[in-house]
Scaffold this motif. Structure first.
Motif, PDB file in Angstrom:
ATOM      1  N   VAL A   8       0.886  -1.159   0.000  1.00  0.00           N
ATOM      2  CA  VAL A   8       0.000   0.000   0.000  1.00  0.00           C
ATOM      3  C   VAL A   8       0.928   1.214   0.000  1.00  0.00           C
ATOM      4  CG1 VAL A   8      -1.804   1.278   1.209  1.00  0.00           C
ATOM      5  CG2 VAL A   8      -1.790  -1.232   1.284  1.00  0.00           C
ATOM      6  N   THR A   9       0.833   2.032  -1.032  1.00  0.00           N
ATOM      7  CA  THR A   9       1.697   3.197  -1.169  1.00  0.00           C
ATOM      8  C   THR A   9       0.845   4.443  -1.369  1.00  0.00           C
ATOM      9  OG1 THR A   9       3.649   4.084  -2.312  1.00  0.00           O
ATOM     10  CG2 THR A   9       2.007   2.939  -3.685  1.00  0.00           C
ATOM     11  N   GLY A  10       1.495   5.570  -1.506  1.00  0.00           N
ATOM     12  CA  GLY A  10       0.811   6.838  -1.714  1.00  0.00           C
ATOM     13  C   GLY A  10       1.499   7.933  -0.924  1.00  0.00           C
ATOM     14  N   GLY A  11       0.870   9.068  -0.865  1.00  0.00           N
ATOM     15  CA  GLY A  11       1.441  10.187  -0.121  1.00  0.00           C
ATOM     16  C   GLY A  11       1.122  10.104   1.358  1.00  0.00           C
ATOM     17  N   PRO A  12       1.722  10.992   2.135  1.00  0.00           N
ATOM     18  CA  PRO A  12       1.434  11.020   3.566  1.00  0.00           C
ATOM     19  C   PRO A  12       0.003  11.488   3.835  1.00  0.00           C
ATOM     20  CG  PRO A  12       2.782  12.904   2.946  1.00  0.00           C
ATOM     21  CD  PRO A  12       2.667  12.026   1.724  1.00  0.00           C
ATOM     22  N   GLY A  13      -0.585  10.962   4.892  1.00  0.00           N
ATOM     23  CA  GLY A  13      -1.907  11.406   5.320  1.00  0.00           C
ATOM     24  C   GLY A  13      -3.051  10.936   4.441  1.00  0.00           C
ATOM     25  N   HIS A 103      22.437   0.789  -5.757  1.00  0.00           N
ATOM     26  CA  HIS A 103      22.035  -0.310  -4.857  1.00  0.00           C
ATOM     27  C   HIS A 103      20.572  -0.176  -4.413  1.00  0.00           C
ATOM     28  CE1 HIS A 103      23.229   2.717  -1.846  1.00  0.00           C
ATOM     29  NE2 HIS A 103      22.465   2.058  -0.984  1.00  0.00           N
ATOM     30  N   VAL A 104      20.050   1.037  -4.371  1.00  0.00           N
ATOM     31  CA  VAL A 104      18.635   1.236  -4.030  1.00  0.00           C
ATOM     32  C   VAL A 104      17.766   0.777  -5.197  1.00  0.00           C
ATOM     33  CG1 VAL A 104      16.854   2.937  -3.447  1.00  0.00           C
ATOM     34  CG2 VAL A 104      19.124   3.103  -2.386  1.00  0.00           C
ATOM     35  N   ALA A 105      18.127   1.177  -6.417  1.00  0.00           N
ATOM     36  CA  ALA A 105      17.380   0.744  -7.600  1.00  0.00           C
ATOM     37  C   ALA A 105      17.440  -0.772  -7.746  1.00  0.00           C
ATOM     38  CB  ALA A 105      17.941   1.426  -8.846  1.00  0.00           C
ATOM     39  N   ALA A 106      18.597  -1.358  -7.491  1.00  0.00           N
ATOM     40  CA  ALA A 106      18.741  -2.816  -7.596  1.00  0.00           C
ATOM     41  C   ALA A 106      17.861  -3.525  -6.565  1.00  0.00           C
ATOM     42  CB  ALA A 106      20.204  -3.221  -7.425  1.00  0.00           C
ATOM     43  N   ALA A 107      17.794  -2.984  -5.362  1.00  0.00           N
ATOM     44  CA  ALA A 107      16.965  -3.588  -4.309  1.00  0.00           C
ATOM     45  C   ALA A 107      15.489  -3.523  -4.694  1.00  0.00           C
ATOM     46  CB  ALA A 107      17.198  -2.886  -2.969  1.00  0.00           C
ATOM     47  N   ALA A 108      15.062  -2.395  -5.259  1.00  0.00           N
ATOM     48  CA  ALA A 108      13.659  -2.243  -5.664  1.00  0.00           C
ATOM     49  C   ALA A 108      13.305  -3.202  -6.799  1.00  0.00           C
ATOM     50  CB  ALA A 108      13.374  -0.803  -6.081  1.00  0.00           C
ATOM     51  N   LYS A 109      14.275  -3.507  -7.638  1.00  0.00           N
ATOM     52  CA  LYS A 109      14.031  -4.435  -8.748  1.00  0.00           C
ATOM     53  C   LYS A 109      14.107  -5.889  -8.302  1.00  0.00           C
ATOM     54  CE  LYS A 109      15.467  -1.144 -12.212  1.00  0.00           C
ATOM     55  NZ  LYS A 109      16.591  -0.581 -12.921  1.00  0.00           N
ATOM     56  N   ALA A 110      14.896  -6.169  -7.270  1.00  0.00           N
ATOM     57  CA  ALA A 110      15.085  -7.558  -6.817  1.00  0.00           C
ATOM     58  C   ALA A 110      14.014  -8.002  -5.820  1.00  0.00           C
ATOM     59  CB  ALA A 110      16.470  -7.717  -6.194  1.00  0.00           C
ATOM     60  N   ALA A 111      13.674  -7.145  -4.885  1.00  0.00           N
ATOM     61  CA  ALA A 111      12.686  -7.492  -3.846  1.00  0.00           C
ATOM     62  C   ALA A 111      11.315  -7.081  -4.362  1.00  0.00           C
ATOM     63  CB  ALA A 111      13.022  -6.788  -2.533  1.00  0.00           C
ATOM     64  N   ARG A 112      10.700  -7.955  -5.121  1.00  0.00           N
ATOM     65  CA  ARG A 112       9.438  -7.644  -5.788  1.00  0.00           C
ATOM     66  C   ARG A 112       8.233  -8.033  -4.937  1.00  0.00           C
ATOM     67  NH1 ARG A 112       9.465  -4.410 -10.102  1.00  0.00           N
ATOM     68  NH2 ARG A 112       7.630  -5.490 -10.873  1.00  0.00           N
ATOM     69  N   TYR A 113       7.170  -7.293  -5.144  1.00  0.00           N
ATOM     70  CA  TYR A 113       5.895  -7.539  -4.483  1.00  0.00           C
ATOM     71  C   TYR A 113       4.910  -8.019  -5.556  1.00  0.00           C
ATOM     72  CZ  TYR A 113       8.223  -4.552  -1.077  1.00  0.00           C
ATOM     73  OH  TYR A 113       9.136  -4.012  -0.214  1.00  0.00           O
ATOM     74  N   ASN A 114       3.694  -8.311  -5.146  1.00  0.00           N
ATOM     75  CA  ASN A 114       2.664  -8.649  -6.112  1.00  0.00           C
ATOM     76  C   ASN A 114       2.583  -7.540  -7.155  1.00  0.00           C
ATOM     77  OD1 ASN A 114      -0.275  -8.591  -7.154  1.00  0.00           O
ATOM     78  ND2 ASN A 114      -0.124 -10.580  -6.146  1.00  0.00           N
ATOM     79  N   ARG A 115       2.301  -7.929  -8.374  1.00  0.00           N
ATOM     80  CA  ARG A 115       2.248  -6.964  -9.475  1.00  0.00           C
ATOM     81  C   ARG A 115       1.251  -5.834  -9.199  1.00  0.00           C
ATOM     82  NH1 ARG A 115      -0.172  -6.250 -14.575  1.00  0.00           N
ATOM     83  NH2 ARG A 115       1.313  -5.389 -16.051  1.00  0.00           N
ATOM     84  N   ARG A 116       0.207  -6.116  -8.418  1.00  0.00           N
ATOM     85  CA  ARG A 116      -0.787  -5.092  -8.076  1.00  0.00           C
ATOM     86  C   ARG A 116      -0.289  -4.309  -6.856  1.00  0.00           C
ATOM     87  NH1 ARG A 116      -5.209  -7.995  -7.295  1.00  0.00           N
ATOM     88  NH2 ARG A 116      -6.091  -7.485  -9.303  1.00  0.00           N
ATOM     89  N   ALA A 117      -0.112  -3.019  -7.031  1.00  0.00           N
ATOM     90  CA  ALA A 117       0.255  -2.143  -5.917  1.00  0.00           C
ATOM     91  C   ALA A 117      -0.954  -1.265  -5.612  1.00  0.00           C
ATOM     92  CB  ALA A 117       1.456  -1.280  -6.270  1.00  0.00           C
ATOM     93  N   PHE A 118      -1.337  -1.200  -4.345  1.00  0.00           N
ATOM     94  CA  PHE A 118      -2.470  -0.378  -3.935  1.00  0.00           C
ATOM     95  C   PHE A 118      -1.981   1.035  -3.643  1.00  0.00           C
ATOM     96  CE2 PHE A 118      -3.805  -4.697  -2.922  1.00  0.00           C
ATOM     97  CZ  PHE A 118      -5.045  -4.726  -3.544  1.00  0.00           C
ATOM     98  N   LEU A 119      -2.640   2.008  -4.252  1.00  0.00           N
ATOM     99  CA  LEU A 119      -2.274   3.413  -4.079  1.00  0.00           C
ATOM    100  C   LEU A 119      -3.370   4.130  -3.315  1.00  0.00           C
ATOM    101  CD1 LEU A 119      -0.254   5.766  -5.089  1.00  0.00           C
ATOM    102  CD2 LEU A 119      -2.128   6.269  -6.666  1.00  0.00           C
TER     103      LEU A 119
END
Length: 179
Positions: A8-13, A103-119
């Motif tokens: 679950v992602t998005g902006g603060p608040g 290394h941050v970009a590599a981590a985001a590409k390697a540690a994957r979540y379900n294809r559906r991201a909730f915003l």
């Protein structure tokens, strides 16, 4: 990639943490946002790894904690819902006009979540500030836009949460075949 790990992602608040708490009450394994914990720790210790201090150090602390949480979640059975994910760190750095280290970009590409991201979209009616959330409404809206773009570029399908009460939002997530 873990199909059973949902972000679950998005902006603060925008109600992300409230949704995560509700989903935990519904029996899901949940992983809290690392940023708030780091802010509390840094404020208590007088450290400067803060979003209004040393932003790169804050990002590195989030990466360390989020990678550990991702690894620890491997031992859990069933769906796991994360309050923000590793791609959020890329979005945060982009928002701050800081370079995204390889290394941050590599981590985001390697540690994957379900294809559906909730915003969780910016929602003016519920947006509030506090001692740990100092962003303005404009910054919150910009953060939401950057997170949408970051996750999209990384190949995630964005599913926007409804601007509705917490129970309705939790039901919406469950209806997306998270179980």
């Amino acid at each position: 990639m873990s199909d059973r790990f949902f972000v679950v992602t998005g902006g603060p608040g925008a109600g992300k943490t409230s949704l995560i708490i509700e989903l935990a009450r519904c029996g899901f394994h949940t992983i809290p946002e690392s940023g708030r914990a780091i802010i509390r720790e840094e404020m208590a210790s007088g450290g400067d790894a803060l979003p209004w201090g040393n932003r790169m150090a804050f990002a590195e602390r989030m990466l360390e904690r989020d990678l550990r949480a991702y690894e620890d979640a491997q031992t859990l059975s069933g769906p796991v819902i994360f309050d923000r994910g590793i791609p959020d760190i890329m979005g945060y750095l982009t928002l701050c006009s800081l370079p995204v280290p390889p290394h941050v970009a590599a981590a985001a590409k390697a540690a994957r979540y379900n294809r559906r991201a909730f915003l969780a979209p910016f929602w003016d009616e519920i947006f509030t500030q506090d001692s740990e959330r100092k962003q303005t409404r404009a910054e919150a809206e910009a953060t939401c836009a950057v997170m949408r773009e970051t996750y999209t570029v990384l190949g995630y399908q964005i599913t926007e949460l409804p601007r509705a009460d917490i129970t309705t939002r939790a039901d919406f997530v469950c209806e997306q075949r998270v179980n």
